[in-house]
Design a protein around this motif. Structure first.
Motif, PDB file in Angstrom:
ATOM      1  N   HIS A 104       0.829  -1.204   0.000  1.00  0.00           N
ATOM      2  CA  HIS A 104       0.000   0.000   0.000  1.00  0.00           C
ATOM      3  C   HIS A 104       0.865   1.256   0.000  1.00  0.00           C
ATOM      4  CE1 HIS A 104      -3.613   2.329   0.660  1.00  0.00           C
ATOM      5  NE2 HIS A 104      -3.153   2.829   1.791  1.00  0.00           N
ATOM      6  N   ALA A 105       0.400   2.257  -0.748  1.00  0.00           N
ATOM      7  CA  ALA A 105       1.037   3.579  -0.734  1.00  0.00           C
ATOM      8  C   ALA A 105       0.264   4.458   0.243  1.00  0.00           C
ATOM      9  CB  ALA A 105       1.008   4.189  -2.133  1.00  0.00           C
TER      10      ALA A 105
ATOM     11  N   VAL B  26      -4.602  -6.659   0.892  1.00  0.00           N
ATOM     12  CA  VAL B  26      -4.793  -5.563  -0.062  1.00  0.00           C
ATOM     13  C   VAL B  26      -3.499  -5.326  -0.837  1.00  0.00           C
ATOM     14  CG1 VAL B  26      -5.304  -3.101  -0.305  1.00  0.00           C
ATOM     15  CG2 VAL B  26      -6.556  -4.481   1.372  1.00  0.00           C
ATOM     16  N   GLY B  27      -3.565  -5.352  -2.151  1.00  0.00           N
ATOM     17  CA  GLY B  27      -2.401  -5.069  -2.982  1.00  0.00           C
ATOM     18  C   GLY B  27      -1.540  -6.261  -3.316  1.00  0.00           C
ATOM     19  N   THR B  28      -1.846  -7.432  -2.737  1.00  0.00           N
ATOM     20  CA  THR B  28      -1.097  -8.644  -3.087  1.00  0.00           C
ATOM     21  C   THR B  28      -2.083  -9.734  -3.511  1.00  0.00           C
ATOM     22  OG1 THR B  28      -1.048  -9.430  -0.780  1.00  0.00           O
ATOM     23  CG2 THR B  28       0.837  -8.141  -1.566  1.00  0.00           C
ATOM     24  N   TYR B  29      -1.597 -10.618  -4.362  1.00  0.00           N
ATOM     25  CA  TYR B  29      -2.471 -11.594  -4.994  1.00  0.00           C
ATOM     26  C   TYR B  29      -1.815 -12.974  -4.987  1.00  0.00           C
ATOM     27  CZ  TYR B  29      -4.721  -7.318  -6.534  1.00  0.00           C
ATOM     28  OH  TYR B  29      -5.333  -6.084  -6.539  1.00  0.00           O
ATOM     29  N   VAL B  30      -2.584 -13.960  -5.437  1.00  0.00           N
ATOM     30  CA  VAL B  30      -2.101 -15.339  -5.461  1.00  0.00           C
ATOM     31  C   VAL B  30      -0.782 -15.446  -6.230  1.00  0.00           C
ATOM     32  CG1 VAL B  30      -2.611 -17.643  -6.354  1.00  0.00           C
ATOM     33  CG2 VAL B  30      -4.388 -16.357  -5.163  1.00  0.00           C
ATOM     34  N   ALA B  31      -0.689 -14.793  -7.365  1.00  0.00           N
ATOM     35  CA  ALA B  31       0.548 -14.851  -8.153  1.00  0.00           C
ATOM     36  C   ALA B  31       1.736 -14.292  -7.375  1.00  0.00           C
ATOM     37  CB  ALA B  31       0.370 -14.086  -9.466  1.00  0.00           C
TER      38      ALA B  31
END
Length: 374
Positions: free
Chosen positions: A64-65, A138-143
């Motif tokens: 997150h920014a 928030v901001g990160t995903y499975v990949a």
């Protein structure tokens, strides 16, 4: 090779600031905080371990920014501490053998997220030797978790192709839906949401899946999101969905039965509570109560609040199951118990004359204290 020892300081945040936040803040009591920096990849991160009383700390990685551009590291530290503490309570209420932890990677993921940065982050998590198990947020995903896992075996939320549970948003939304059914049963005498008007603020990873469940249940849904593309995705799937121009417009919607905050924290503040038309608040966002006392204000207005860390625990139930060889049916069965847990909290709140948030905290604290004395 990244130096994975805890950093002495992160630019903009001196040692005194860390000590104040860790030992003297009202969200203190954390076992460990690691400040991470890898100059080659641009990584700046905070890993906070609140408690390992029930087992290794488990919680996601937020990318997150922060709006405080002058001192984003301080904002990230506060966020990590609050979120890690919340994970201790969430995991305790979910009946998991895990304590609470959280990580924050500082910066705009659309601008700075790279494979090198995620690998560097994975090395920092690995250096904790299993005290902290990470996942998506928030901001990160499975990949992203697949990349982190290349450097760290204490990584969940990986893709099914890599032996993981996939997107934890699925059971997060399912758990919130179960909490909402329990809230409806307590408030109106029936768990049936058919015909109820539900306002969903934030229709991202979890919110849009919650909308799917609500529409299937026959609810009337009103949505809002700061991102037009998120709203368009909902309208594409459910053309009859109403759209509010802003959260303020949403919470003031006449006839609103349930308000579901599903974006970032602090959604329930003094102003929001005054404007709310809904009789129930039940959503996926973490840390919804902006400050202590909001839970009493909600109760004083007759608004039933389903504690966020209870109803949104389906995701952590899903990723925790991954550590034992993921079985979706088994994880979903456990997430379905959020319905009963929510009813238990409402019953205890009434019996003790306290808001549901206080009742939930007492149950979670008792479970952690019991584990600590074994």
């Amino acid at each position: 090779m990244t130096d994975v020892r805890p950093a002495v300081r992160v630019d903009g945040l001196g040692e005194a600031g860390v000590l104040d936040a860790l030992f003297h803040s009202d969200q203190g009591g954390h076992e460990q905080v690691v400040l991470c920096q890898d100059r080659a990849s641009g990584l700046k991160a905070v890993i906070a371990v609140h408690s390992t009383a029930l087992g290794p700390a488990l919680g996601g990685t937020r990318f997150h920014a922060y709006a405080d551009r002058a001192r984003p590291e301080e904002a990230a530290l506060r966020d990590a501490l609050n979120l890690a503490r919340g994970m201790s309570y969430k995991n305790a209420m979910a009946g998991l053998e895990h304590g609470g932890g959280k990580a924050v990677i500082i910066g705009d993921p659309d601008l700075i997220k790279t494979e090198e940065l995620l690998l560097a982050y994975g090395r920092f998590v690995a250096a904790l030797g299993g005290r902290y198990v990470t996942a998506c947020d928030v901001g990160t995903y499975v990949a992203d978790m697949d990349v982190v896992a290349r450097e760290c075996r204490w990584t969940t939320g990986r893709s099914p192709e890599r032996g993981g549970a996939g997107d934890s948003s699925v059971l997060t939304a399912f758990g919130v839906f179960q909490g909402m059914r329990a809230s409806a049963a307590h408030r109106w005498g029936s768990p049936d949401l058919g015909g109820r008007t539900v306002g969903v603020a934030g229709v991202g990873k979890v919110g849009h899946l919650l909308v799917d469940l609500l529409v299937e249940a026959g609810a009337r849904v009103v949505v809002t999101d700061v991102r037009d593309e998120a709203v368009r995705r909902v309208l594409s799937a459910h053309p009859g969905t109403a759209v509010a121009a802003s959260t303020d417009e949403l919470i003031a919607t006449p006839g609103l039965d349930v308000y579901a905050p599903c974006a970032l924290g602090g959604a329930l503040d003094d102003r929001t509570v005054r404007l709310l038309t809904a009789g129930v608040v039940c959503g996926a966002a973490n840390n919804q109560l902006d400050h202590p006392g909001v839970e009493k204000d909600l109760a004083d207005r007759g608004i039933l609040y389903a504690p966020d860390y209870v109803v949104n625990s389906g995701g952590v139930i899903q990723v925790a199951d991954e550590l034992h060889g993921f079985d979706f049916a088994r994880a979903k069965e456990k997430a379905a118990l959020i319905h009963d847990t929510t009813l238990e909290i409402f019953a205890r709140a009434e019996a003790e004359g306290v808001p549901p948030a206080v009742a939930a905290d007492r149950i979670a604290e008792h479970r952690m204290a019991e584990a600590g004395t074994r």
